[in-house]
Write a protein that holds these residues in place. Structure first.
Motif, mmCIF file in Angstrom:
data_model
loop_
_atom_site.group_PDB
_atom_site.id
_atom_site.type_symbol
_atom_site.label_atom_id
_atom_site.label_comp_id
_atom_site.label_asym_id
_atom_site.label_seq_id
_atom_site.Cartn_x
_atom_site.Cartn_y
_atom_site.Cartn_z
ATOM 1 N N THR A 67 1.025 -1.132 0.027
ATOM 2 C CA THR A 67 0.110 0.143 0.045
ATOM 3 C C THR A 67 0.710 1.282 -0.186
ATOM 4 O OG1 THR A 67 -0.036 -0.084 2.427
ATOM 5 C CG2 THR A 67 -1.986 -0.913 1.110
ATOM 6 N N LEU A 68 0.369 2.360 -0.523
ATOM 7 C CA LEU A 68 1.006 3.634 -0.467
ATOM 8 C C LEU A 68 -0.065 4.253 0.221
ATOM 9 C CD1 LEU A 68 2.861 4.481 -3.931
ATOM 10 C CD2 LEU A 68 3.708 3.819 -1.817
ATOM 11 N N GLU A 69 0.351 5.168 1.185
ATOM 12 C CA GLU A 69 -0.440 6.438 1.718
ATOM 13 C C GLU A 69 -0.463 7.500 0.967
ATOM 14 O OE1 GLU A 69 -2.230 5.408 4.585
ATOM 15 O OE2 GLU A 69 -1.406 3.759 4.727
ATOM 16 N N GLN A 70 -1.260 8.264 1.168
ATOM 17 C CA GLN A 70 -1.441 9.637 0.411
ATOM 18 C C GLN A 70 -0.167 10.377 0.583
ATOM 19 O OE1 GLN A 70 -3.776 10.571 -1.647
ATOM 20 N NE2 GLN A 70 -2.291 11.988 -1.981
ATOM 21 N N CYS B 135 -7.512 2.879 -5.862
ATOM 22 C CA CYS B 135 -7.023 4.297 -5.546
ATOM 23 C C CYS B 135 -8.062 5.002 -4.929
ATOM 24 C CB CYS B 135 -6.276 4.389 -6.879
ATOM 25 S SG CYS B 135 -5.734 6.093 -6.854
ATOM 26 N N SER B 136 -7.650 5.426 -3.639
ATOM 27 C CA SER B 136 -8.501 6.300 -3.057
ATOM 28 C C SER B 136 -10.077 5.590 -2.790
ATOM 29 C CB SER B 136 -8.691 7.620 -3.475
ATOM 30 O OG SER B 136 -7.360 8.275 -3.530
ATOM 31 N N ALA C 150 -12.072 8.336 -14.447
ATOM 32 C CA ALA C 150 -12.320 8.557 -13.167
ATOM 33 C C ALA C 150 -11.066 8.030 -12.446
ATOM 34 C CB ALA C 150 -13.261 7.731 -12.518
ATOM 35 N N LEU C 151 -10.209 6.986 -13.011
ATOM 36 C CA LEU C 151 -9.186 6.561 -12.302
ATOM 37 C C LEU C 151 -8.038 7.657 -12.742
ATOM 38 C CD1 LEU C 151 -7.630 4.161 -11.137
ATOM 39 C CD2 LEU C 151 -7.054 3.319 -13.224
ATOM 40 N N PRO D 88 -2.932 14.966 -9.266
ATOM 41 C CA PRO D 88 -3.640 13.388 -8.820
ATOM 42 C C PRO D 88 -3.090 13.212 -7.616
ATOM 43 C CG PRO D 88 -1.352 13.730 -10.146
ATOM 44 C CD PRO D 88 -1.988 14.919 -9.996
ATOM 45 N N ARG D 89 -3.541 12.085 -7.035
ATOM 46 C CA ARG D 89 -3.385 11.690 -5.848
ATOM 47 C C ARG D 89 -2.099 10.905 -5.868
ATOM 48 N NH1 ARG D 89 -8.230 11.039 -2.823
ATOM 49 N NH2 ARG D 89 -9.510 12.860 -3.525
ATOM 50 N N PHE D 90 -1.839 10.300 -6.976
ATOM 51 C CA PHE D 90 -0.630 9.525 -7.137
ATOM 52 C C PHE D 90 -0.105 9.558 -8.521
ATOM 53 C CE2 PHE D 90 -2.665 7.203 -3.629
ATOM 54 C CZ PHE D 90 -1.705 7.143 -2.728
#
Ligand code: ATP
Ligand code: MG
Length: 257
Positions: A30-33, A67-68, A81-82, A165-167
């Motif tokens: 996992t990768l946190e925000q 993702c989120s 959306a992704l 983006p988040r990532f």
């Protein structure tokens, strides 16, 4: 959070579906925000395949990726959306820069897709994005082939970050450009890491770059994550024999040069 749980992938060989080879086997992390992790491993171990699965570009055999909270699927209707949450930066800048579009159009493409940006605000926004990656505004009028490789990478990074983006999924995004330019892009990414707050899966062959960019390092071998070091500062933080071998061979290859 980017969550990869028990992901596997195999490919059939040949047109007639010969024996399948298992390329990814039960990948979980996992990768946190805001978290950056480097994914390292020898050529062919499955890094890019994993990147493509995370980006929903291919179907996985098993496992789950979110993702989120959004489940990743290889379905065109899910992609928009992704990509609002995940943006790729690949080694091949040509993949993100359309040769027939001027840099301004390339740069603004995601913003136009995802956010309503008024025509009047576009020039200012494009200049702001270029300034973020330390490029001068006059290149907005140019075509991608008129830029150097390093400038193209910067444009790709700015473009990916434009929609916050988040990532980021960066697959060998800095490979093949000279050391001075790489150094300045790495410093730039470091600053963006602090200021922008987006997480990143940073795929690289370069162990020094991995240690510099990401506290967390995932070591992949033969389609499996063999070691995860949450805070890696030097080769001494790795205990798995394969990780040690990777570091040894990279030092040896440096010495040979
Ligand atoms: N579309 C495909 N069809 C069949 N086999 C594939 C396909 N894509 C990748 N592979 C195989 O999967 C394995 C992993 O490839 P992948 O590109 O993910 O490796 P990688 O770790 O990114 O390597 P590199 O560091 O050289 O970029 C390789 O053996 C490759 O031949
Ligand atoms: Mg690859």
């Amino acid at each position: 959070m980017l969550k990869v749980e028990g992901v596997s992938k195999s490919y059939g060989s040949g047109l007639w579906g010969g024996p399948r080879s298992q390329v990814l086997n039960n990948i979980t992390f996992t990768l946190e925000q805001g978290e950056w992790a480097a994914l390292i491993g020898e050529s062919g171990c499955g890094k890019s395949t994993l990147a493509r699965l995370i980006l929903g570009l291919e179907e996985r055999d098993g496992g789950k990726i979110t993702c989120s909270g959004l489940a990743v699927a290889n379905k065109p209707r899910h992609r928009k959306a992704l990509y609002r949450l995940l943006q790729p930066v690949f080694q091949n800048s040509a993949g993100c820069l359309n040769p027939r579009m001027r840099i301004k159009e390339c740069l603004l493409e995601p913003l136009r897709n995802f956010e309503s940006i008024g025509a009047g605000a576009e020039q200012k926004e494009a200049e702001k994005l270029l300034a973020m990656v330390e490029l001068p505004p006059h290149i907005l009028r140019h075509y991608p082939h008129e830029l150097s490789g390093g400038q193209q990478r910067r444009v790709c990074i700015a473009r990916a970050l434009s929609i916050k983006p988040r990532f980021l999924i960066m697959d060998e995004a800095l490979a093949g450009i000279d050391a001075t330019i790489t150094g300045s892009i790495l410093m730039l990414l470091k600053a963006l890491q602090r200021d922008v707050g987006c997480g990143c899966l940073f795929i690289t062959h370069d162990l020094g770059m991995a240690l510099y960019m990401a506290p967390k390092i995932l070591v992949m071998r033969g389609g499996q994550i063999v070691e995860t070091v949450p805070i890696a500062r030097s080769a001494g933080d790795f205990v798995h024999p394969y990780s040690k071998q990777l570091f040894r061979s990279s030092t040896l290859s440096c010495l040979k040069k």
